[in-house]
Design an enzyme around this catalytic site. Structure first.
Site, mmCIF file in Angstrom:
data_model
loop_
_atom_site.group_PDB
_atom_site.id
_atom_site.type_symbol
_atom_site.label_atom_id
_atom_site.label_comp_id
_atom_site.label_asym_id
_atom_site.label_seq_id
_atom_site.Cartn_x
_atom_site.Cartn_y
_atom_site.Cartn_z
ATOM 1 N N ASP A 112 0.822 -1.209 0.000
ATOM 2 C CA ASP A 112 0.000 0.000 0.000
ATOM 3 C C ASP A 112 0.863 1.268 0.000
ATOM 4 O O ASP A 112 1.743 1.413 0.857
ATOM 5 C CB ASP A 112 -0.864 -0.038 1.271
ATOM 6 C CG ASP A 112 -1.984 0.974 1.263
ATOM 7 O OD1 ASP A 112 -2.861 0.887 0.390
ATOM 8 O OD2 ASP A 112 -1.978 1.863 2.142
ATOM 9 N N GLU A 147 2.084 -0.273 -4.665
ATOM 10 C CA GLU A 147 1.095 0.725 -5.100
ATOM 11 C C GLU A 147 1.774 2.089 -5.060
ATOM 12 O O GLU A 147 2.240 2.518 -4.010
ATOM 13 C CB GLU A 147 -0.127 0.717 -4.173
ATOM 14 C CG GLU A 147 -1.250 1.568 -4.739
ATOM 15 C CD GLU A 147 -2.139 2.215 -3.694
ATOM 16 O OE1 GLU A 147 -3.256 2.613 -4.034
ATOM 17 O OE2 GLU A 147 -1.716 2.357 -2.527
ATOM 18 N N HIS A 201 -10.484 -1.457 -5.290
ATOM 19 C CA HIS A 201 -11.463 -1.001 -4.294
ATOM 20 C C HIS A 201 -11.484 0.523 -4.121
ATOM 21 O O HIS A 201 -12.273 1.039 -3.343
ATOM 22 C CB HIS A 201 -11.139 -1.671 -2.959
ATOM 23 C CG HIS A 201 -9.789 -1.260 -2.442
ATOM 24 N ND1 HIS A 201 -8.608 -1.571 -3.097
ATOM 25 C CD2 HIS A 201 -9.425 -0.526 -1.373
ATOM 26 C CE1 HIS A 201 -7.584 -1.054 -2.442
ATOM 27 N NE2 HIS A 201 -8.052 -0.420 -1.391
HETATM 28 O O1 ISL Z 1 -8.393 6.370 -3.531
HETATM 29 C C1 ISL Z 1 -7.689 7.264 -3.869
HETATM 30 C C2 ISL Z 1 -8.195 8.425 -4.513
HETATM 31 O O2 ISL Z 1 -9.530 8.361 -4.501
HETATM 32 C C3 ISL Z 1 -6.260 7.236 -3.726
HETATM 33 O O3 ISL Z 1 -5.742 8.495 -3.528
HETATM 34 C C4 ISL Z 1 -5.881 6.340 -2.597
HETATM 35 O O4 ISL Z 1 -6.106 6.966 -1.389
HETATM 36 C C5 ISL Z 1 -4.437 6.031 -2.765
HETATM 37 O O5 ISL Z 1 -4.343 5.333 -3.961
HETATM 38 C C6 ISL Z 1 -3.935 5.155 -1.669
HETATM 39 O O6 ISL Z 1 -4.726 4.025 -1.543
HETATM 40 C C7 ISL Z 1 -4.374 3.074 -0.615
HETATM 41 O O7 ISL Z 1 -4.055 3.621 0.651
HETATM 42 C C8 ISL Z 1 -5.116 4.241 1.366
HETATM 43 C C9 ISL Z 1 -6.390 3.414 1.378
HETATM 44 O O8 ISL Z 1 -7.465 4.219 1.831
HETATM 45 C C10 ISL Z 1 -6.726 2.847 0.035
HETATM 46 O O9 ISL Z 1 -7.863 2.033 0.107
HETATM 47 C C11 ISL Z 1 -5.523 2.100 -0.431
HETATM 48 O O10 ISL Z 1 -5.726 1.412 -1.624
HETATM 49 C C12 ISL Z 1 -4.608 4.446 2.758
HETATM 50 O O11 ISL Z 1 -4.126 3.247 3.269
#
Ligand code: ISL
Length: 577
Positions: free
Chosen positions: A208, A275, A348
């Protein structure tokens, strides 16, 4: 060959977001028992691996991306024993299990953070980013935050903590404090935790926002710099950080160290995917160059940012096909000689692809979902399928703000309404882009709550489950599911998909997405007509190659290779020199 160490080059990874996948105990929340019960579905689809979004202990402020214990399972999802069982049963079917690794931040309920916040003397104090108020300001007052950074989830990234009179950093929610990767003790603790999971038998990690772990520390105190404020922004407003937090100065060193400490010398079939929002091709090559041993591949965001304006994700823009094609093409070329791409339309955090890039009307839903899948998965890279995508699930009909759950959506709406923005306009943007679109329960049957739960689902099931559901698709060769199954089989069977070069044809065409893949004398030509009406590929400029045969199509009865393409028709041709 599923035994090959680099199985992921031709492979497909299926993402399970457990809360909405399948509920085995009737509490309305999906769980590990539910995932185990649906392994047949995944086996039938033919995927190589499952990426399981977090199932760890968590207060669920951000649906599990706020972890309070990395080595336990949230009770609503089940137990560690069930997770072991899931891994064993998946392995028995030749499906690997990749876990989410959320280590840019923890939950504020994690023992490390509770300790850290308890005292400036705590050995865990420097596990997180604590900073005094800005010079000349009083802590807790507006403008006293150490930097002007805006959180991903609205407001400042700094939370004032009375107990020790200091701010802590949270790029996401206040309940998600950022770990300080400058501290070697943090790194050792995370590496040990990762080894513990690998020893338990899991097959890798989806990491993440892992390109946020190296913050740009400016020598001197407080060490972190303000982000540039966009011109015209009201004085005192927060600004989204860029280079201050993304792809920071030590990021490559930290990932290489992680690889050494955790993965080196283990099973060559393990897979890592970072990610990485805000990452350029230049960085992508460094992250994924096998010789550097950082990660196997990354998730990038350029192609899912094309329908956003300069105001960010809620600033809606129409999507132009030539730009979408060009973006994927640039990454294909950029990572052709070193590195490796991840291919995804959804996860998601993103709206449903058939609603976003296709046409989710009853007339075109199946064809557009399958055309989109075909073009994406026949690029070069590892393909990802998000739960429900293989069924052609659509965005949900959210009516009022009360229908939304996700904190990103709800915070944004509240903040903007308070500022005087038009609630109807805000809602219109949420309906298009809210993460909740991806989070409605998976539609298994046409029955009550789509067969997701025997209780009351935590988030309403999309009423279109009566038409759109797994059960009705398995034995229908024209279904979205059947098409995904054939497409995944093609990826496995045809080496050119993983190995071949990539050439985009007619880049400026606004309705046709066409490209070739070539290796060892074999050419695949992919033709997809991404609109209503009819299109003659040869008349548009596609050069026919003699002897090409149709190896996959969403048109039902196989048309001849270069016949006109109907609405949202996709066709894959194979020829050999
Ligand atoms: O979803 C986003 C924009 O709408 C992205 O900015 C997202 O927050 C970003 O890709 C990071 O995502 C990941 O980390 C977040 C979590 O909320 C997301 O679900 C996860 O995929 C924080 O852990």
């Amino acid at each position: 060959d599923p035994q090959a160490p680099e199985w992921w080059r031709s492979g497909v990874v299926y993402q399970v977001w457990p809360r909405s996948f399948a509920d085995s105990d009737g509490d309305g929340v999906g769980d590990l028992g539910g995932v185990i019960s649906k392994l047949d579905h995944l086996e039938r689809l033919g995927v190589d691996a499952v990426w399981l979004s977090p199932v760890h202990a968590s207060p669920m402020v951000d649906n599990g991306y706020d972890i309070s214990d990395y080595q336990d399972v949230a009770p609503e999802f089940g137990t560690l024993a069930q997770l072991d069982e899931l891994v064993a049963q998946a392995h028995a079917r030749g499906i690997r299990v990749v876990m989410d690794l959320v280590v840019n931040h923890t939950s504020d309920q994690h023992a490390w953070f509770r300790e850290s916040r308890s005292s400036v003397e705590s050995p865990y104090r420097d596990f997180y980013w604590w900073r005094p108020p800005r010079e000349g300001h009083v802590g807790g007052e507006p403008g006293a935050e150490p930097t002007n950074w805006e959180s991903f989830f609205s407001g400042s990234t700094w939370q004032w903590d009375e107990a020790t009179g200091a701010y802590y950093l949270h790029l996401f929610a206040p309940e998600q404090p950022d770990l300080s990767w400058e501290n070697p003790a943090v790194r050792q603790a995370v590496h040990a935790m990762m080894r513990w999971w690998l020893d338990r038998g899991i097959d890798g990690f989806r990491m993440d926002v892992v390109n946020l772990i190296s913050k740009r520390v400016v020598p001197g105190t407080p060490g972190l710099a303000d982000a540039p404020v966009p011109p015209g922004a009201p004085p005192g407003s927060y600004a989204a950080p860029g280079d201050e937090t993304f792809n920071g100065p030590r990021i490559h060193e930290l990932l290489a160290e992680m690889h050494r400490e955790v993965f080196a010398g283990r099973d060559a079939g393990l897979v890592t995917v970072g990610e990485m929002p805000g990452t350029t091709i230049e960085h992508g090559r460094l992250y994924t160059d096998p010789a550097r041993a950082e990660v196997d591949m990354i998730f990038t965001f350029e192609h899912v940012d094309l329908d956003s304006g300069p105001g960010g994700k809620w600033d809606l823009r129409p999507l132009e096909l030539p730009r979408l094609k060009a973006t994927l093409d640039r990454w294909q070329q950029g990572l052709a000689d070193v590195g490796w791409n991840s291919l995804y339309w959804s996860n998601h955090d993103q709206p449903r692809p058939v609603s976003r890039f296709g046409d989710d009307s009853p007339q075109h839903r199946v064809r557009s979902a399958t055309a989109l899948a075909t073009v994406l998965q026949l690029h070069r890279g590892t393909a990802y399928v998000y739960q429900g995508e293989e069924l052609g699930m659509t965005n949900a009909p959210f009516a009022t703000i009360d229908d939304f759950d996700d904190l990103e959506s709800v915070n944004h709406y509240r903040e903007r309404v308070a500022r005087g923005d038009d609630p109807e306009q805000l809602l219109a943007a949420l309906r298009v882009k809210s993460r909740d679109n991806a989070r409605t329960p998976v539609q298994w049957t046409a029955g009550r709550h789509a067969g997701f739960t025997t209780g009351e689902p935590w988030l309403a099931v999309n009423p279109n489950h009566v038409e759109v559901n797994a059960e009705s698709q398995y034995d229908d060769p024209a279904s979205v599911f059947s098409h995904y199954r054939r497409l995944i089989a093609l990826r496995h069977d045809e080496p050119v998909v993983a190995r071949g070069d990539f050439t985009l044809l007619l880049p400026e065409h606004e309705r046709l997405w066409a490209f070739t893949r070539r290796a060892d004398g074999v050419t695949l030509t992919v033709l997809a007509h991404l609109s209503d009406g009819e299109l003659d590929p040869v008349a548009e400029g596609v050069v026919a190659s003699p002897g090409a045969e149709v190896v996959l199509t969403n048109e039902g009865t196989a048309a001849s290779a270069y016949a006109p393409l109907g609405p949202w028709a996709a066709r894959v041709l194979r020829s050999q020199d």
